[in-house]
Scaffold this motif. Sequence first.
Motif, PDB file in Angstrom:
ATOM      1  N   PRO A  29       0.817  -1.224   0.000  1.00  0.00           N
ATOM      2  CA  PRO A  29       0.000   0.000   0.000  1.00  0.00           C
ATOM      3  C   PRO A  29       0.847   1.270   0.000  1.00  0.00           C
ATOM      4  CG  PRO A  29      -0.835  -1.570   1.602  1.00  0.00           C
ATOM      5  CD  PRO A  29       0.487  -2.087   1.150  1.00  0.00           C
ATOM      6  N   LEU A  30       1.987   1.242   0.686  1.00  0.00           N
ATOM      7  CA  LEU A  30       2.862   2.416   0.737  1.00  0.00           C
ATOM      8  C   LEU A  30       3.376   2.764  -0.661  1.00  0.00           C
ATOM      9  CD1 LEU A  30       4.402   4.434   2.644  1.00  0.00           C
ATOM     10  CD2 LEU A  30       6.278   2.805   2.616  1.00  0.00           C
ATOM     11  N   LEU A  31       3.845   1.759  -1.395  1.00  0.00           N
ATOM     12  CA  LEU A  31       4.353   1.997  -2.747  1.00  0.00           C
ATOM     13  C   LEU A  31       3.248   2.507  -3.665  1.00  0.00           C
ATOM     14  CD1 LEU A  31       6.629  -1.158  -3.255  1.00  0.00           C
ATOM     15  CD2 LEU A  31       7.363   1.186  -2.807  1.00  0.00           C
ATOM     16  N   THR A  32       2.052   1.955  -3.489  1.00  0.00           N
ATOM     17  CA  THR A  32       0.940   2.323  -4.366  1.00  0.00           C
ATOM     18  C   THR A  32       0.429   3.727  -4.074  1.00  0.00           C
ATOM     19  OG1 THR A  32       0.275  -0.003  -4.460  1.00  0.00           O
ATOM     20  CG2 THR A  32      -1.336   1.622  -5.188  1.00  0.00           C
ATOM     21  N   LEU A  33       0.231   4.040  -2.797  1.00  0.00           N
ATOM     22  CA  LEU A  33      -0.389   5.313  -2.407  1.00  0.00           C
ATOM     23  C   LEU A  33       0.601   6.472  -2.361  1.00  0.00           C
ATOM     24  CD1 LEU A  33      -2.751   4.069   0.454  1.00  0.00           C
ATOM     25  CD2 LEU A  33      -3.411   4.753  -1.852  1.00  0.00           C
ATOM     26  N   LEU A  34       1.768   6.244  -1.752  1.00  0.00           N
ATOM     27  CA  LEU A  34       2.709   7.343  -1.513  1.00  0.00           C
ATOM     28  C   LEU A  34       3.580   7.647  -2.726  1.00  0.00           C
ATOM     29  CD1 LEU A  34       3.675   9.344   0.620  1.00  0.00           C
ATOM     30  CD2 LEU A  34       5.351   7.653   1.377  1.00  0.00           C
ATOM     31  N   VAL A 247      -3.964   2.260  11.296  1.00  0.00           N
ATOM     32  CA  VAL A 247      -3.239   2.700  10.098  1.00  0.00           C
ATOM     33  C   VAL A 247      -3.650   1.868   8.885  1.00  0.00           C
ATOM     34  CG1 VAL A 247      -0.967   2.840   9.021  1.00  0.00           C
ATOM     35  CG2 VAL A 247      -1.261   3.603  11.373  1.00  0.00           C
ATOM     36  N   LEU A 248      -3.722   0.539   9.058  1.00  0.00           N
ATOM     37  CA  LEU A 248      -4.060  -0.343   7.944  1.00  0.00           C
ATOM     38  C   LEU A 248      -5.496  -0.132   7.469  1.00  0.00           C
ATOM     39  CD1 LEU A 248      -2.334  -3.683   9.054  1.00  0.00           C
ATOM     40  CD2 LEU A 248      -1.598  -2.100   7.268  1.00  0.00           C
ATOM     41  N   THR A 249      -6.415   0.153   8.394  1.00  0.00           N
ATOM     42  CA  THR A 249      -7.801   0.423   8.011  1.00  0.00           C
ATOM     43  C   THR A 249      -7.878   1.676   7.132  1.00  0.00           C
ATOM     44  OG1 THR A 249      -8.638  -0.600  10.023  1.00  0.00           O
ATOM     45  CG2 THR A 249     -10.129   0.863   8.859  1.00  0.00           C
ATOM     46  N   THR A 250      -7.134   2.713   7.541  1.00  0.00           N
ATOM     47  CA  THR A 250      -7.080   3.944   6.753  1.00  0.00           C
ATOM     48  C   THR A 250      -6.514   3.686   5.367  1.00  0.00           C
ATOM     49  OG1 THR A 250      -6.740   5.226   8.780  1.00  0.00           O
ATOM     50  CG2 THR A 250      -6.211   6.317   6.692  1.00  0.00           C
ATOM     51  N   VAL A 251      -5.466   2.870   5.313  1.00  0.00           N
ATOM     52  CA  VAL A 251      -4.844   2.516   4.022  1.00  0.00           C
ATOM     53  C   VAL A 251      -5.837   1.793   3.119  1.00  0.00           C
ATOM     54  CG1 VAL A 251      -3.157   0.954   2.971  1.00  0.00           C
ATOM     55  CG2 VAL A 251      -2.458   2.459   4.830  1.00  0.00           C
ATOM     56  N   ALA A 252      -6.573   0.834   3.668  1.00  0.00           N
ATOM     57  CA  ALA A 252      -7.533   0.060   2.878  1.00  0.00           C
ATOM     58  C   ALA A 252      -8.622   0.972   2.290  1.00  0.00           C
ATOM     59  CB  ALA A 252      -8.164  -1.035   3.735  1.00  0.00           C
ATOM     60  N   VAL A 253      -9.105   1.913   3.098  1.00  0.00           N
ATOM     61  CA  VAL A 253     -10.134   2.850   2.636  1.00  0.00           C
ATOM     62  C   VAL A 253      -9.594   3.719   1.496  1.00  0.00           C
ATOM     63  CG1 VAL A 253     -11.540   4.843   3.284  1.00  0.00           C
ATOM     64  CG2 VAL A 253     -11.359   2.872   4.831  1.00  0.00           C
ATOM     65  N   LYS A 254      -8.362   4.207   1.634  1.00  0.00           N
ATOM     66  CA  LYS A 254      -7.756   5.056   0.610  1.00  0.00           C
ATOM     67  C   LYS A 254      -7.510   4.290  -0.691  1.00  0.00           C
ATOM     68  CE  LYS A 254      -5.555   8.675   3.361  1.00  0.00           C
ATOM     69  NZ  LYS A 254      -6.286   9.748   2.657  1.00  0.00           N
ATOM     70  N   LEU A 255      -7.194   2.997  -0.577  1.00  0.00           N
ATOM     71  CA  LEU A 255      -6.979   2.187  -1.764  1.00  0.00           C
ATOM     72  C   LEU A 255      -8.260   2.040  -2.592  1.00  0.00           C
ATOM     73  CD1 LEU A 255      -4.691  -0.650  -0.387  1.00  0.00           C
ATOM     74  CD2 LEU A 255      -4.124   0.861  -2.289  1.00  0.00           C
ATOM     75  N   VAL A 256      -9.388   1.977  -1.895  1.00  0.00           N
ATOM     76  CA  VAL A 256     -10.678   1.808  -2.587  1.00  0.00           C
ATOM     77  C   VAL A 256     -11.220   3.132  -3.079  1.00  0.00           C
ATOM     78  CG1 VAL A 256     -13.069   1.063  -2.296  1.00  0.00           C
ATOM     79  CG2 VAL A 256     -11.218  -0.269  -1.276  1.00  0.00           C
ATOM     80  N   TYR A 257     -11.073   4.188  -2.254  1.00  0.00           N
ATOM     81  CA  TYR A 257     -11.658   5.487  -2.613  1.00  0.00           C
ATOM     82  C   TYR A 257     -10.595   6.522  -2.967  1.00  0.00           C
ATOM     83  CZ  TYR A 257     -15.793   3.428  -0.499  1.00  0.00           C
ATOM     84  OH  TYR A 257     -16.845   2.608  -0.205  1.00  0.00           O
TER      85      TYR A 257
END
Length: 257
Positions: A29-34, A247-257
Amino acid sequence: MSVSYIVSGFAVGLLVGLTGVGGGSLMTPLLTLLFGVSPTVAVGTDLAFASATKVAGTFAHRYRGNVHWHIVKHLCLGALPAAVLTTLTLKYFGVLDQEIGQIIRYSIAGSVMLTVIALIFRTRMQHWMNAHPGRQIQGEKLVVATIVSGAILGTLVTISSIGAGAIGATILVLLYPRLTPAEIAGTDIAYAVPLTAIAALGHWWLGSINWELLAMLLLGSVPGITLGSLVARTIPEKVLRVLLASVLTTVAVKLVY
């Protein structure tokens, strides 16, 4: 940018050392989002990263007698063929790169949420299973359940690079509740080595590994894991798990939305 990758590798290594949660739950998720790395490259690079870092852990746990090799064998009987079949499926549908990337993105989010559930409820599951020995499966049914679980994990790890750590450990708790935490960790890491290696080879074949990025991540992660392991006992485990789950819950939400 290379400094940022080294710092990210250090940060993920530190969290892995502190919590014991697999780096894929954090790194992909870090590589994908950041950094805006495409989901396919993020997964492939993280799998190569995981296969390299888990080898040392396996040797350490083997030395301490924490690995149950018959369980590793049954997990691999399901996981390794599943990883190969999943890689071939990704290759076949690779022409739909954008659609596949979106599917992988959602798979990452789903895997992250499974990791959160595993973090929160793993200890309770183990206590419940130990308190109800009559509910535990035995014999051939246990072997079949282990192989099937391996197949599910093999598919999940190849698609999202997430699952071999916290999710795999949670499955071991449910199937083998009498194992000690050290034996669960050792067995989980041991089966993950060939799984992540084969999945990484598959992604190398697909052309979805960034080797320069991988080198930078490893350069930062080694001291990070070392430091995290040294200071882990000074921080309450419950605090770490709640923080990481948030932190992981926030990451999962950001990945979807």
